[in-house]
Design a protein around this motif. Structure first.
Motif, PDB file in Angstrom:
ATOM      1  N   ARG A   1      -0.605 -11.097 -28.086  1.00  0.00           N
ATOM      2  CA  ARG A   1      -0.618 -12.526 -27.764  1.00  0.00           C
ATOM      3  C   ARG A   1      -1.149 -13.345 -28.935  1.00  0.00           C
ATOM      4  O   ARG A   1      -0.550 -14.349 -29.334  1.00  0.00           O
ATOM      5  N   ALA A   2      -2.272 -12.905 -29.512  1.00  0.00           N
ATOM      6  CA  ALA A   2      -2.888 -13.651 -30.619  1.00  0.00           C
ATOM      7  C   ALA A   2      -1.944 -13.715 -31.812  1.00  0.00           C
ATOM      8  O   ALA A   2      -1.756 -14.778 -32.426  1.00  0.00           O
TER       9      ALA A   2
ATOM     10  N   LEU B   1      -3.231 -10.224 -38.537  1.00  0.00           N
ATOM     11  CA  LEU B   1      -4.225 -10.692 -37.571  1.00  0.00           C
ATOM     12  C   LEU B   1      -5.532  -9.928 -37.731  1.00  0.00           C
ATOM     13  O   LEU B   1      -6.620 -10.521 -37.786  1.00  0.00           O
ATOM     14  N   ARG B   2      -5.448  -8.586 -37.798  1.00  0.00           N
ATOM     15  CA  ARG B   2      -6.661  -7.778 -37.914  1.00  0.00           C
ATOM     16  C   ARG B   2      -7.405  -8.070 -39.221  1.00  0.00           C
ATOM     17  O   ARG B   2      -8.635  -8.130 -39.240  1.00  0.00           O
ATOM     18  N   GLU B   3      -6.651  -8.230 -40.313  1.00  0.00           N
ATOM     19  CA  GLU B   3      -7.308  -8.511 -41.594  1.00  0.00           C
ATOM     20  C   GLU B   3      -8.023  -9.857 -41.555  1.00  0.00           C
ATOM     21  O   GLU B   3      -9.168  -9.975 -42.011  1.00  0.00           O
TER      22      GLU B   3
ATOM     23  N   GLY C   1       1.503 -16.741 -35.300  1.00  0.00           N
ATOM     24  CA  GLY C   1       2.590 -16.499 -36.242  1.00  0.00           C
ATOM     25  C   GLY C   1       2.239 -15.484 -37.304  1.00  0.00           C
ATOM     26  O   GLY C   1       2.655 -15.618 -38.462  1.00  0.00           O
ATOM     27  N   MET C   2       1.487 -14.454 -36.932  1.00  0.00           N
ATOM     28  CA  MET C   2       1.076 -13.415 -37.868  1.00  0.00           C
ATOM     29  C   MET C   2       1.538 -12.060 -37.355  1.00  0.00           C
ATOM     30  O   MET C   2       1.783 -11.886 -36.158  1.00  0.00           O
ATOM     31  N   SER C   3       1.629 -11.115 -38.276  1.00  0.00           N
ATOM     32  CA  SER C   3       1.827  -9.737 -37.842  1.00  0.00           C
ATOM     33  C   SER C   3       0.497  -9.215 -37.313  1.00  0.00           C
ATOM     34  O   SER C   3      -0.572  -9.807 -37.554  1.00  0.00           O
ATOM     35  N   THR C   4       0.548  -8.102 -36.596  1.00  0.00           N
ATOM     36  CA  THR C   4      -0.688  -7.520 -36.078  1.00  0.00           C
ATOM     37  C   THR C   4      -1.628  -7.126 -37.210  1.00  0.00           C
ATOM     38  O   THR C   4      -2.841  -7.315 -37.120  1.00  0.00           O
TER      39      THR C   4
END
Length: 429
Positions: free
Chosen positions: A38-39, A50-52, A44-47
């Motif tokens: 969802r995040a 997002l984690r980075e 508009g980011m890849s997973t």
């Protein structure tokens, strides 16, 4: 050197995506890792992106995360991000200081060699700052080799005062070739990690870095750190007219006697109640050094400050300081374990206070004092201290652990402390 507003603009640009993730987490009230799909979709980011950026947001101190339920709220830096250049610059410096967590070392790397490279990097960065130009990869490799040799010679290993001085550093061909190759690989990791946080730029030849140069932000950060170390303690002028924060900051390098004189002069020209309120407001800020100095100034106020200090006992940031102040003012021993009308610091509060005072040393360029500070820890040994630091909930736990690992002479202990920092940062047990 660029003016602060331009440096702050660069810091905001580098952390723009991390700030977006932080705002998302603040609005959702939870870690984006709890609902990564969802995040990532909403941002508009890849997973992986997002984690980075979630990692960067935490390392930059943009968020406060409740240790019990994982609830997320905005930190001071995030709230002031767009209007306060100091918030942006301090957020970036926090990320810069934690570069080895922003992009962890290769999982197959020898931990002792990782420790060597991490410990050697401050001097390499200082040389890059002083050179005011690109430094070749060959030059960095040679600097690292020499610095590692110096660090190993400085470590206490049972040698007595009559032990002969170490032999001159041998040329790289005398070293084990596999070890040399691994150090070169880890230097590449370190340079890549520092590049990823915006501290330097790399120029490659083929698939290998050929030279490196500090960015404007990296150069400013190293200049600031060198200035903190080299500046001579001076009595500041005009403290009477300064705000509480500015007055306390001006007293930071004074010895206790002159500092108390400054506090008395500042208090003498102000009504007591507003002055006490201003000191407590300063203590609630993010700077642990200012917090400690504020309560030293409140000791000069004495009894008239008691009511206001009692009123902040339930503030989680000020509670340990307030309890110690009250116990000291009323003649009790703040470290007594017996129950009293004031209460005492429990183990977690004492540990939180230890981390807070350690963070003051770390943030203000006095990391070496952390070794002396170990003697004041409520735990009997470093292993227990590290275990309890990990769960104390202080927002600068990771930075303090990294600083302690960087200066501790026992590399086994340093490795354990650095591993704890990584576990706290990653949310591991």
């Amino acid at each position: 050197m660029l003016p602060p507003e331009r440096l702050a603009r660069q810091a905001r640009e580098l952390l723009a995506d991390a700030v977006r993730v932080a705002h998302w987490a603040r609005e959702a009230g939870l870690s984006p890792e709890q609902d990564a799909a969802r995040a990532a979709g909403e941002l508009g980011m890849s997973t992986a992106e997002l984690r980075e950026n979630w990692s960067r947001a935490r390392l930059a101190g943009l968020l406060e995360i409740d240790g019990e339920d994982g609830a997320v709220s905005a930190g001071w830096r995030l709230r002031a991000w767009e209007r306060d250049d100091t918030a942006a610059l301090r957020g970036w410096v926090a990320l810069f200081d934690a570069w080895c967590l922003a992009r962890p070392a290769p999982p197959d790397a020898d931990p002792s060699l990782v420790t060597d490279v991490v410990a050697a990097m401050p001097q390499l960065l200082s040389v890059m700052r002083l050179s005011e130009g690109p430094v070749t990869a060959a030059g960095l490799i040679d600097l690292m080799r020499r610095r590692v040799a110096e660090l190993r010679a400085e470590r206490p290993d049972g040698a007595g005062p009559d032990t002969p001085a170490p032999e001159p550093v041998e040329p790289p061909e005398a070293e084990d070739r596999a070890t040399t190759a691994e150090r070169v690989r880890l230097l590449g990791w370190a340079l890549d990690a520092l590049s990823s946080v915006g501290a330097l730029t790399l120029h490659a030849r083929g698939d290998r870095p050929a030279r490196a140069r500090l960015t404007d932000l990296g150069s400013w950060a190293m200049w600031t750190k060198l200035e903190q170390i080299c500046v001579a303690a001076q009595s500041p002028a005009g403290n009477i007219e300064q705000s509480a924060v500015a007055m306390l900051r001006g007293c930071a390098n004074l010895t206790p006697g002159p500092a108390r004189a400054e506090y008395r002069a500042w208090l003498a020209v102000r009504p007591t109640a507003p002055a006490v309120d201003e000191l407590l407001a300063a203590a609630k800020g993010e700077d642990a050094l200012i917090r400690g100095l504020a309560f030293q100034a409140l000791r000069v106020v004495g009894a008239p400050a008691s009511e206001a200090v009692r009123a902040v006992v339930d503030d989680p940031v000020l509670r340990p300081y307030a309890l110690l102040w009250l116990a000291d003012h009323e003649g009790g021993d703040p470290r007594e374990t017996a129950e009293s009308s004031l209460g005492v610091l429990n183990r977690q509060e004492a540990t939180w206070l230890w981390v807070d005072t350690a963070s003051a040393a770390q943030e203000h360029g006095a990391e070496r004092l952390l070794l002396d500070h170990l003697d004041t820890a409520p735990q009997p040994n470093v292993a227990e201290l590290v275990d309890e630091i990990r769960i104390c909930g202080h927002p600068r736990t990771v930075q303090v652990l990294l600083a302690l690992a960087a200066v501790h002479p026992d590399q086994t202990v340093a490795k354990r402390v650095r591993r704890a920092a990584f576990q706290v940062h990653s949310g591991g047990a």
